[in-house]
Each structure stands twice: as structure tokens, then as C-alpha cells.
Enzyme design. Structure first.
Site, short mmCIF file in Angstrom:
data_model
loop_
_atom_site.label_atom_id
_atom_site.label_comp_id
_atom_site.label_asym_id
_atom_site.label_seq_id
_atom_site.Cartn_x
_atom_site.Cartn_y
_atom_site.Cartn_z
N LYS A 186 100.16 -65.42 33.40
CA LYS A 186 99.05 -65.93 34.23
C LYS A 186 97.72 -65.41 33.71
O LYS A 186 97.45 -64.21 33.74
CB LYS A 186 99.20 -65.45 35.69
CG LYS A 186 98.17 -66.11 36.60
CD LYS A 186 98.00 -65.38 37.92
CE LYS A 186 96.92 -64.33 37.88
NZ LYS A 186 95.55 -64.87 37.71
N SER A 225 93.43 -65.14 33.80
CA SER A 225 92.42 -64.97 34.86
C SER A 225 91.92 -66.34 35.33
O SER A 225 91.78 -67.26 34.52
CB SER A 225 91.24 -64.17 34.29
OG SER A 225 90.11 -64.31 35.13
N SER A 265 91.59 -54.62 36.05
CA SER A 265 90.81 -53.51 36.59
C SER A 265 91.72 -52.43 37.22
O SER A 265 92.88 -52.71 37.56
CB SER A 265 89.86 -54.03 37.65
OG SER A 265 90.60 -54.58 38.72
N GLU A 267 97.28 -51.75 31.75
CA GLU A 267 96.15 -51.49 30.84
C GLU A 267 94.89 -51.71 31.66
O GLU A 267 94.56 -52.86 31.97
CB GLU A 267 96.20 -52.44 29.64
CG GLU A 267 97.35 -52.21 28.71
CD GLU A 267 97.21 -50.95 27.87
OE1 GLU A 267 96.21 -50.22 28.02
OE2 GLU A 267 98.11 -50.69 27.06
N CYS A 312 87.33 -53.33 27.53
CA CYS A 312 87.82 -52.17 28.30
C CYS A 312 87.44 -50.87 27.60
O CYS A 312 87.05 -49.90 28.24
CB CYS A 312 89.31 -52.28 28.50
SG CYS A 312 90.21 -52.56 26.97
N GLU A 320 82.33 -48.07 35.64
CA GLU A 320 82.48 -48.96 34.48
C GLU A 320 81.55 -50.16 34.64
O GLU A 320 81.76 -50.99 35.52
CB GLU A 320 83.93 -49.45 34.39
CG GLU A 320 84.16 -50.31 33.16
CD GLU A 320 85.55 -50.94 33.08
OE1 GLU A 320 86.12 -51.29 34.12
OE2 GLU A 320 86.03 -51.11 31.94
P1 NAD Z 1 90.99 -58.03 37.56
O1 NAD Z 1 91.81 -56.83 37.86
O2 NAD Z 1 90.06 -58.54 38.58
O3 NAD Z 1 91.92 -59.27 37.18
C1 NAD Z 1 92.87 -59.19 36.14
C2 NAD Z 1 93.98 -60.19 36.42
O4 NAD Z 1 94.69 -59.78 37.59
C3 NAD Z 1 93.49 -61.61 36.71
O5 NAD Z 1 94.40 -62.51 36.11
C4 NAD Z 1 93.56 -61.69 38.21
O6 NAD Z 1 93.69 -63.01 38.71
C5 NAD Z 1 94.81 -60.88 38.50
N1 NAD Z 1 94.90 -60.34 39.85
C6 NAD Z 1 93.91 -60.13 40.75
N2 NAD Z 1 94.41 -59.59 41.89
C7 NAD Z 1 95.73 -59.43 41.69
C8 NAD Z 1 96.79 -58.87 42.47
N3 NAD Z 1 96.58 -58.38 43.69
N4 NAD Z 1 98.02 -58.82 41.93
C9 NAD Z 1 98.25 -59.29 40.68
N5 NAD Z 1 97.29 -59.83 39.89
C10 NAD Z 1 96.04 -59.89 40.39
O7 NAD Z 1 90.23 -57.67 36.20
P2 NAD Z 1 89.16 -58.56 35.42
O8 NAD Z 1 87.87 -58.48 36.17
O9 NAD Z 1 89.74 -59.89 35.08
O10 NAD Z 1 89.04 -57.76 34.04
C11 NAD Z 1 88.14 -56.74 33.83
C12 NAD Z 1 88.83 -55.40 33.91
O11 NAD Z 1 89.94 -55.37 33.02
C13 NAD Z 1 87.93 -54.27 33.49
O12 NAD Z 1 88.09 -53.17 34.36
C14 NAD Z 1 88.45 -53.92 32.10
O13 NAD Z 1 88.17 -52.60 31.70
C15 NAD Z 1 89.90 -54.16 32.26
N6 NAD Z 1 90.54 -54.37 30.96
C16 NAD Z 1 91.42 -53.43 30.49
C17 NAD Z 1 91.98 -53.57 29.22
C18 NAD Z 1 92.93 -52.55 28.66
O14 NAD Z 1 93.66 -52.88 27.73
N7 NAD Z 1 92.97 -51.33 29.15
C19 NAD Z 1 91.65 -54.68 28.45
C20 NAD Z 1 90.76 -55.61 28.97
C21 NAD Z 1 90.22 -55.46 30.23
#
Ligand code: NAD
Length: 481
Positions: free
Chosen positions: A167, A169, A219, A240, A274, A371
Site C-alpha cells: 500500500k 501513501s 513516521s 523504518e 528520513c 523532524e
Molecule cells: P506516515 O506515517 O503518515 O504514513 C506512512 C504510510 O503509513 C502511508 O502509506 C500511510 O497511509 C500509512 N498509514 C497511516 N496511518 C496508518 C495506520 N494507522 N496504520 C497503518 N498504516 C498507516 O508517514 P509519511 O508522512 O507518509 O512519511 C514521512 C515520514 O516517514 C517521515 O517521518 C520520514 O522520516 C519517515 N520515513 C522514514 C524512512 C526510513 O527508512 N526510516 C524513509 C522514508 C520516510
């Protein structure tokens, strides 16, 4: 753009509903993605489960499939990159690199050897430790690198003998939908299923009874929800999560040289990485020089629509993130920080923000402690190296960090004191398929990439072959074979 479909069991499933996808360069909906229903999600997990029965049996076929997937990706940059730029905002060149990286990851895992480990081979027994697939994987990705991060999951999961439901975003579903559609020709039905929808779809996936593993990138806040949701039936998780990477400049660094490299490490993908540099610590004596170098880079880089050939930075990906960056910068300025350059949004349509270098601020300011995930970088001065290492570590984050100086042994010793998954010296964001990537503390659980990342898509199994006819001795309870 139209025609983005979910792939379940190798086929298009009709969309009962859809949601708009916004081009961040103009703030307008330019395409729609299907909204997955709970019944369609059930069908996706069912397809993955059925496909896994055969998929797990033939390792040679899996490796061959991964190589064919790489070929499809390498041939599809022209189709995928414009979609990625339209939904994510990144310049077309960067979008092409993402497609290329996805292919490289498939090739790497196609060729990664996974021999069983023999831990005993004597007159009594042959004992091997082998890796078995976990089963069906629920894979969930964020919006900053939709394709690369999906393939960090797809490639090792498939090599290990798992199947997936993926899935993306809701901000960037299209490239992922399209790539899985393009891969139908080379991947058996049900092995990779892709669904799109809002955040609640992610929550349905992590609590669904079929997947045995959740591989999540996103996140920290969501990562904690995923861990909770996966706990009742003890699904394996790899998380991650976010980072707040410090870059520590040492007193023997050349300010002009490090400023250029640190700028690249902070503003790659418009700061939406990230493991981008998110705070810079500079000795007082070098502070002005480093700030000057960073500001020169920030004020001269071309920001624009990713489809324009000279754009080096695109817009921020989405409205909530744009608001967040605006808020964090405004908060810093209202607490006494100075913008050496930038400091606010760029007038006009789209989520464009001036590349911003903030000075005269310290730990305790929100943009230093949190962040920001956008094109704004705080630069903080320090006097004492032990103190600054402590400040760099005084956080729940622990993704990565870097140390910059001429004496690389000293820099490496200091880098080793950073509490984070990757500690770079005189570089940042140097990532590779063979290099494990993950976070300490709240930045994650487990790692991706390399044999270590592959292992996270497996269960350990011991295969113990007794070599004696009376292999089990009642008196020793089997402790000695
Ligand atoms: P997010 O956590 O809002 O969303 C990530 C994914 O999770 C999306 O597909 C979203 O629809 C889904 N999601 C949302 N709520 C959920 C739930 N309750 N259960 C399961 N899935 C759910 O993050 P974002 O805003 O899309 O991405 C940015 C964040 O991702 C930043 O904090 C960044 O640092 C982090 N990130 C980490 C890495 C890494 O490898 N460590 C890489 C890229 C981004």
C-alpha cells in the site's frame, strides 16, 4: 493522467470509489486512484496467500523473476518517472533515478547468496540453520520515495519466498499502482498485489489476520500504531521511521567544502528524506564560514516545477507537510532565530518553499528538536565536542548522523559515539542495497537491505539430521543426539 488501477491476483479490480491525487507543483488534483474496500483487501491477502504456496518452492524461479522485474523497470523510466514527478514533485531526473534504484535493488537481491549455515557436521549429526519465508507480507510506504522504498521491501520479501500486499501513501499512490501493473507480465499472479486508499487502509492491513509480517516505512507516530496493531497476533514488524540527523562539523574542517556537502545531505529531495541532515552543529570559530557556504548554496539553487529541466528542488509534497514546515520556520523566527537565507513560502501556486538556512538558535527550538522533513536547516554553534555529542544524542531519534573533519580517524571515533543506525564520516545519505539501514531508539525496529534486511523477511529454522539409528537417547532427553 488517468487509468491507475489496483492489481489483485494479477488482474485489475474495478474501483468502487476513488480519491484525487494532487500535483504539489500547482496544488491541483490531476488524477484519481482507486479506494480499496475491505472486501478487496481480503481478496488481495487471499491472493497473496494462495500464490505463496508455489512461490516459496522455487528459489531459482524467484531469482529469475527478480531479474526480469529489473529489466521491466529499466525499460519503464519513460513511463514511470513523469507520474512520479507529477504526484511527488521531485525533478524528473531524480524521478528517473528512483526508477533506476528500484531496478538495482531487484538485481542485488536476485544475486544475493543465501547458503544454509552448517553448525554441526560430525559423526552424530548434520545440523543446518536455514531461512524460511515468513508468509504474506503487508508492506506500507510513505510519500517521499514511493518507488525506491517499495522495492526495499518487494525485492528481499520476494527472494525470501514471501508474497506481498503493498500500500503506497495516499499522497503518492500512482507510480506504485502503475509499476505493479507493468510487472504483471513477469510476476506470477498474486505474488505482488497493490491496493490504494487512505490511512485507514493501512490500519486494516496491520490488523488483518493473513499477513505474518508488516514492513512499514513512515513516521514515528504511525510506526507506534503499527507496532500496537501487529502485536495481538504477534506479526513480525520492521519499522523504518523518522529521523533528526545531526551533522557535526569538527574544528579542522574546511568550511567551504563541508558547507557544500552538508547542503546536499540536507536538501536532497527538498529535505524530505528520513535520513537527511536536519540539524548542523558547528564550532564557534567556523560558524560564520559554514553558514555563509550553506546560504550561498541555498540562495542559488533553482526551485521549480519538477518537469522544468533546470529545477533542482521541487515543491514540498503535500499541504499538511507544507504547513508544518512553514510553522516550524515561523516558530524559530519568532523565538529569535535569523534566516541567513529564505525563511518562508514562495509566492504563487503549489507548495514551494524557499530553501532556508536558520542561525542564532539552539537546542530547545522546535525545528532543532523535531523532524522538519523539508527545505529548512538549523545551524547551531558549539564549543565543546563532548557536550555536542551529548546534545546530538539527547533525543528519541536515532536514524543516522555524520561527522565532518580533516582527521578522519578522529571524525570516525566521534561518529562511533553517535547513537544511530548509520554514522557517516565526511558524507551523508550514502546508501546501498548491500548496506543495512535502520534506526536506533524511536527511529525504527529492525533494518532493511543487505543480508540483514533479507533476514527480516524470514524465520530461522534448524534442520537437524541425526546420523545414528538411535538418534534420540531417552536418558539425555535429546540434549545429546
Ligand atoms: P506516515 O506515517 O503518515 O504514513 C506512512 C504510510 O503509513 C502511508 O502509506 C500511510 O497511509 C500509512 N498509514 C497511516 N496511518 C496508518 C495506520 N494507522 N496504520 C497503518 N498504516 C498507516 O508517514 P509519511 O508522512 O507518509 O512519511 C514521512 C515520514 O516517514 C517521515 O517521518 C520520514 O522520516 C519517515 N520515513 C522514514 C524512512 C526510513 O527508512 N526510516 C524513509 C522514508 C520516510
Amino acid at each position: 493522467m488517468s487509468d491507475f488501477v489496483m492489481t489483485i491476483a494479477g488482474d485489475t479490480v474495478p474501483a468502487e470509489d476513488s480519491f484525487g491525487v494532487v500535483n504539489p507543483a500547482n496544488g491541483e488534483v490531476f488524477a484519481h486512484a482507486p479506494e480499496c474496500t475491505p472486501q478487496q483487501l481480503d481478496a488481495a491477502f487471499d491472493a497473496a496467500s494462495k500464490a505463496q504456496r508455489d512461490w516459496k518452492l522455487d528459489e531459482a524461479a524467484r531469482r529469475a523473476t527478480l531479474l526480469k522485474m529489473a529489466d521491466v523497470l529499466l525499460a519503464s523510466g519513460g513511463e514511470l518517472a513523469p507520474v512520479l514527478t507529477a504526484e511527488q514533485g521531485k525533478p524528473l531526473g531524480d524521478a528517473n533515478i528512483e526508477v533506476f534504484a528500484a531496478a538495482i535493488w531487484c538485481q542485488y537481491f536476485a544475486n544475493l547468496e543465501t547458503p544454509p549455515q552448517v553448525i554441526q557436521d560430525d559423526a552424530e549429526a548434520l545440523v543446518e540453520v536455514v531461512r524460511r519465508p515468513v508468509g504474506v507480507v503487508a508492506a506500507i510506504t510513505p510519500w517521499n520515495f514511493p518507488l525506491t522504498l517499495a522495492f526495499w521491501k518487494i525485492a528481499p520479501a520476494l527472494l525470501a519466498g514471501n508474497t506481498l500486499v503493498l500500500k503506497p501513501s495516499p499522497f503518492t499512490p500512482l507510480t506504485t499502482l502503475k509499476v505493479v501493473e507493468l510487472l504483471r507480465g513477469v510476476v506470477p499472479p498474486g505474488v505482488i498485489n497493490v491496493v490504494s486508499g487512505g490511512d485507514e487502509l493501512g490500519a486494516w492491513m496491520t490488523s488483518h489476520p493473513v499477513p505474518r509480517k508488516v514492513s512499514f516505512t513512515g513516521s514515528i507516530e504511525t510506526g507506534k500504531k503499527v507496532a500496537l496493531s501487529a502485536a495481538p497476533d504477534l506479526k513480525r514488524v520492521t519499522l523504518e521511521l523518522g529521523g533528526n540527523d545531526p551533522a557535526i562539523v569538527l574544528d579542522d574542517a574546511d568550511p567551504a567544502v563541508v558547507a557544500k556537502a552538508i547542503f546536499a545531505g540536507a536538501f536532497n529531495n527538498n529535505g524530505q528524506v528520513c535520513s537527511a541532515i536536519k540539524r548542523v552543529y558547528v564550532p564557534e570559530a567556523l560558524y560564520d564560514g559554514v553558514v555563509e557556504g550553506l546560504a550561498a548554496q541555498a540562495s542559488s539553487i533553482k526551485v521549480g516545477d519538477g518537469t522544468e529541466p533546470d529545477s533542482k528542488l521541487g515543491p514540498i509534497n503535500n499541504a499538511p507537510q507544507y504547513e508544518r514546515v512553514k510553522e516550524l520556520v515561523a516558530d524559530a523566527l519568532s523565538h529569535g532565530a535569523t534566516a541567513a537565507t529564505g525563511g518562508g513560502p514562495i509566492e504563487g501556486p503549489g507548495y514551494f518553499f524557499q530553501p532556508t538556512i536558520l542561525t542564532d538558535l539552539t537546542d530547545g527550538t522546535r525545528i532543532v528538536d523535531e523532524e522538519q522533513f523539508g527545505p529548512a536547516l538549523p545551524v547551531i554553534s558549539y564549543r565543546d565536542i563532548d557536550d555536542v555529542v551529548e546534545r546530538a544524542n539527547a533525543t528519541h531519534f536515532g536514524l543516522s548522523g555524520s561527522v565532518w573533519g580533516t582527521d578522519t580517524d578522529r571524525a570516525a571515533e566521534i561518529a562511533g559515539r553517535l547513537e544511530c543506525g548509520t554514522a557517516w564520516v565526511n558524507t551523508h545519505l550514502a546508501l546501498a542495497p548491500q548496506q543495512p539501514f535502520g534506526g536506533f531508539k524511536w527511529s525504527g525496529v529492525g533494518v532493511e537491505n543487505g543480508p540483514w534486511g533479507l533476514a527480516e523477511f524470514t524465520e530461522v529454522q534448524v534442520v537437524h539430521r541425526s546420523k545414528s539409528a538411535d538418534g534420540l537417547n531417552l536418558n539425555t532427553g535429546g540434549l545429546v543426539s
